[in-house]
Write an enzyme that holds these catalytic residues in place. Structure first.
Site, PDB file in Angstrom:
ATOM      1  CG  ASP A 281      -2.220   0.825   0.909  1.00  0.00           C
ATOM      2  OD1 ASP A 281      -2.178   1.666  -0.007  1.00  0.00           O
ATOM      3  OD2 ASP A 281      -3.239   0.646   1.600  1.00  0.00           O
TER       4      ASP A 281
HETATM    5  C1  BGC Z   1      -5.133   3.173   0.210  1.00  0.00           C
HETATM    6  C2  BGC Z   1      -5.287   2.167  -0.904  1.00  0.00           C
HETATM    7  C3  BGC Z   1      -5.177   2.845  -2.238  1.00  0.00           C
HETATM    8  C4  BGC Z   1      -3.838   3.577  -2.295  1.00  0.00           C
HETATM    9  C5  BGC Z   1      -3.599   4.271  -3.624  1.00  0.00           C
HETATM   10  C6  BGC Z   1      -3.888   4.031   0.042  1.00  0.00           C
HETATM   11  O1  BGC Z   1      -3.872   5.073   0.961  1.00  0.00           O
HETATM   12  O2  BGC Z   1      -5.082   2.489   1.441  1.00  0.00           O
HETATM   13  O3  BGC Z   1      -6.531   1.519  -0.784  1.00  0.00           O
HETATM   14  O4  BGC Z   1      -5.302   1.916  -3.271  1.00  0.00           O
HETATM   15  O5  BGC Z   1      -3.813   4.547  -1.267  1.00  0.00           O
HETATM   16  O6  BGC Z   1      -4.438   5.350  -3.803  1.00  0.00           O
END
Ligand code: BGC
Length: 680
Positions: A281
């Protein structure tokens, strides 16, 4: 009696391959590339960059092969043209010409925005959910997006947690079937970069169990709960062919998910034989320092790649790995191979550029689908004296903070455009039956008030947690104040989580939960309020009476004193149980019958529409398991089916159970709190 087709096979056997099978041999192209890559080019393939603008630094990085993938932000997007310009540099000006993967948070639509995932789940309609994913895939892929960061299948049992909105509710089975439907909707039969999207199941694993509903906080999850509650939706998505998984931010019982060898390398890659890509993530690898399990970026990088996280989102710690260290070399080679096979599998080498033909505005068909799924997502929780559908009214007032709101597309609205959104007032005005006058003010002539309240889109979603679950601000007082007009009140709630409606439930005649329904909000609402369709949605989360009851979910484990669990100052029951939702019609359930067919239970139940309205009913099948050693949930949903039933018509629902055990008992009914035991 008419027998309809047998629809559900319960509990999917873990038979087929998980994503890309790790036994797959690399193609000669991938092997050749691997042989020719420098260390930095390899690490480059494992790097996903966030690129808000194309400047000389980015161009230099792409040319030197340091970027394997690029992602859009939530509110800043690479354009189609910028995307292809970056791709051209990678393909034509980098040494090996390896195309870049373009990822994006396609969550519940791309240009055509459908209801939030929690809302969609309340339709209990696998085909509709898959169809919405197909539309999203076609719009996003024609823009040049190859990789969707969804479905999110985090079982969510705490309504305080803002990301409950992105999930399919509190039940592992529903997260499994709807997650798998989204995977197949995105990826189609034959995944290719021009018309389909690669799915990325997230967040692996246990992210929904954050203590206190506080996003990013610690999760305490036993091995048993992990395997019975949090892992099954991921396994189901992989069995449906998901190509990738995103690891989670949280710490799972003392080991961060991002450096968790047990869940990623051992379980996912070795035991489940997953041959696809694990993406971290956002910033999560560097954040291993905050967790305290790494003191430097290098430590963090080693911990993550060792655990099996192949690609790093946003940060660049993998560039700290050591090309002379044999372990690092082995892990990196394995991950690069996975990345290249992923790119090959989705056809990126053959089709690196966005399609020349594209459709980037919602068309009639996608709007039709958006309206249908919005309508089927809405859940009617109260309807005293049949206030709905609106009948005999000459003048209705559509009022309240959400009556003319256009931001009804949720927290992740991708390229959704507020200009496409039909507001509640617009929908009710446009579709008004000829005799009804729709106003924005309550007057002496008003026959009925449609009060539109809710949570705005930044009150749920990532890190938008809540300590209270009532309507934000002064909306409760406002709802109560409407009583002074002495008119019937229909309350429409636009929300991203279960709310505690205890304080206002007695002040209104009807309650319809609309969620954030997407661009067709007002039309879907009008379809239901005017009675063109009956509400049929049912809750996929338990709705508490008050925040002190949380966490409260239907499939809690049994207790030695089941009848004595209580609060001094609150009832023990929820305000609305899992699976609950009202209809304009009424259904009579016959006594369910069970028999063994080739040692598998087959359960049959007839349901009669006893009302005057054609309406869909969702029949639910639960199991209560017991053995001599372990305890089990009080009930577990193991099957459901939804059928449209005409007045006086009888429909037969048939369920085939796959994994029966000697002491299993089965219950069938219209919600988790309205069940009859199956005689078998
Ligand atoms: C979130 C993810 C997301 C990623 C990219 C993160 O903060 O937890 O779910 O896909 O950002 O935007």
């Amino acid at each position: 009696m008419k027998y309809s087709k047998l629809l559900f096979i319960i509990i999917v056997a873990a038979s087929c391959q998980a994503g890309l099978d790790s036994s797959n041999q690399s193609s000669s192209k991938v092997s050749e590339l691997l042989r020719n890559m420098t260390w930095n080019e390899k690490i480059g393939q494992l790097s996903m960059s966030y690129v808000p603008e194309l400047n000389s630094d980015v161009i230099a990085e792409i040319k030197s092969g340091k970027i394997g993938a690029i992602l859009n932000g939530r509110t800043s997007f690479y354009s189609r043209v910028m995307r292809d310009s970056m791709q051209r540099i990678a393909v034509e000006s980098s040494r090996l010409g390896i195309p870049i993967l373009f990822g994006h948070d396609v969550i519940h639509g791309f240009r055509t925005i459908f209801p939030i995932s929690l809302g969609q789940s309340c339709s209990w309609d696998i085909d509709l959910i898959r169809n919405a994913a197909e539309v999203a895939a076609s719009e996003a892929s024609s823009y040049g997006v190859n990789w969707a960061f969804s479905p999110m299948v985090d079982v969510s049992r705490d309504p305080r947690w803002g990301r409950i909105a992105e999930s399919y509710g509190e039940d592992p089975y529903l997260n499994s079937v709807f997650g798998a439907a989204v995977v197949s909707g995105y990826q189609g039969e034959q995944l290719d970069s021009l018309s389909f999207l690669a799915a990325c199941m997230k967040h692996y694993v246990g992210y929904g169990a954050a203590e206190g509903g506080r996003d990013y906080d610690y999760t305490e999850i036993s091995e048993r709960t992990l395997s019975e509650v949090y892992l099954p939706p991921f396994k189901a998505g992989l069995d449906a062919g998901a190509q990738s998984i995103m690891s989670a931010f949280n710490d799972i019982s003392g080991i961060p998910a991002t450096s968790n060898t047990h869940t990623v390398r051992d379980k996912l890659k070795n035991e489940w034989n997953f041959g696809g890509v694990v993406l971290s993530d956002w910033d999560a690898i560097a954040q291993l320092r905050h967790h305290g399990v790494a003191v430097s970026d290098k430590d963090a990088a080693v911990a993550a790649i060792k655990a099996g996280v192949d690609m790093e989102m946003k940060t660049k710690t993998y560039f700290e790995l050591d090309s002379l260290n044999l372990n690092h070399k082995t892990w990196v080679d394995e991950s690069v191979e996975r990345l290249l096979m992923f790119k090959e599998k989705i056809g990126l080498f053959d089709q690196p550029y966005a399609a020349t033909k594209y459709q980037l505005t919602p068309d009639t068909l996608s709007r039709f689908l958006a309206r249908k799924i919005a309508r089927e997502s809405m859940v009617m929780l109260k309807n005293d004296r049949k206030t709905l559908p609106l009948q005999g009214c000459e003048s209705i007032a559509v009022v309240g903070p959400f009556s003319e709101e256009k931001e009804l597309m949720g927290w992740w609205k991708s390229l959704g455009d507020t200009r496409d959104v039909i507001t509640p007032y617009q929908g009710l005005d446009r579709l008004a039956l000829s005799k009804i006058n729709v106003t924005k003010k309550i007057t002496n002539f008003t026959d009925l008030i449609v009060a539109c309240v809710g949570e705005s889109q930044d009150w749920f979603g990532e890190n938008n947690n809540r300590a209270f679950l009532d309507l934000p601000g002064e909306q409760e007082e406002w709802v109560k104040s409407l009583k002074k007009y002495g008119k019937p009140i229909v309350l429409i709630i636009f929300n991203g989580r279960p709310l505690s409606l205890t304080n206002i439930i007695d002040d209104v005649n009807s309650i319809l939960i609309a969620w954030h329904p997407g661009i067709e909000a007002g039309n879907a609402l009008a379809d239901l309020l005017y009675g063109f369709h009956s509400p049929s949605g049912k809750l996929t989360t338990t709705w508490p009476r008050s925040v002190g009851q949380v966490p409260l979910y239907y499939n809690r484990r049994t207790s030695g004193r089941p009848d004595q669990i209580s609060y001094k100052d609150e009832l023990i029951t929820p305000l609305f149980p899992f699976g609950f939702g009202l209809s304009y019609s009424s259904f009579e359930y016959d006594v369910p019958e069970g028999e063994f067919v080739e040692s598998h239970p087959r359960i049959t139940i007839d349901v009669t529409n006893q009302g005057q309205t054609k309406a869909s009913e969702i029949v639910q099948l639960y199991r209560k398991r017991a053995d001599n050693i372990e305890t089990f949930p009080r009930l577990s949903l193991i099957g459901f089916d939804k059928k449209l039933i005409a007045p006086d018509e009888i429909k037969t629902f048939i369920f085939q159970v796959a994994d029966h055990q000697p002491r299993d008992r089965y219950f069938c009914g219209s919600s988790s709190a309205d069940l009859v035991e199956v005689g078998i």
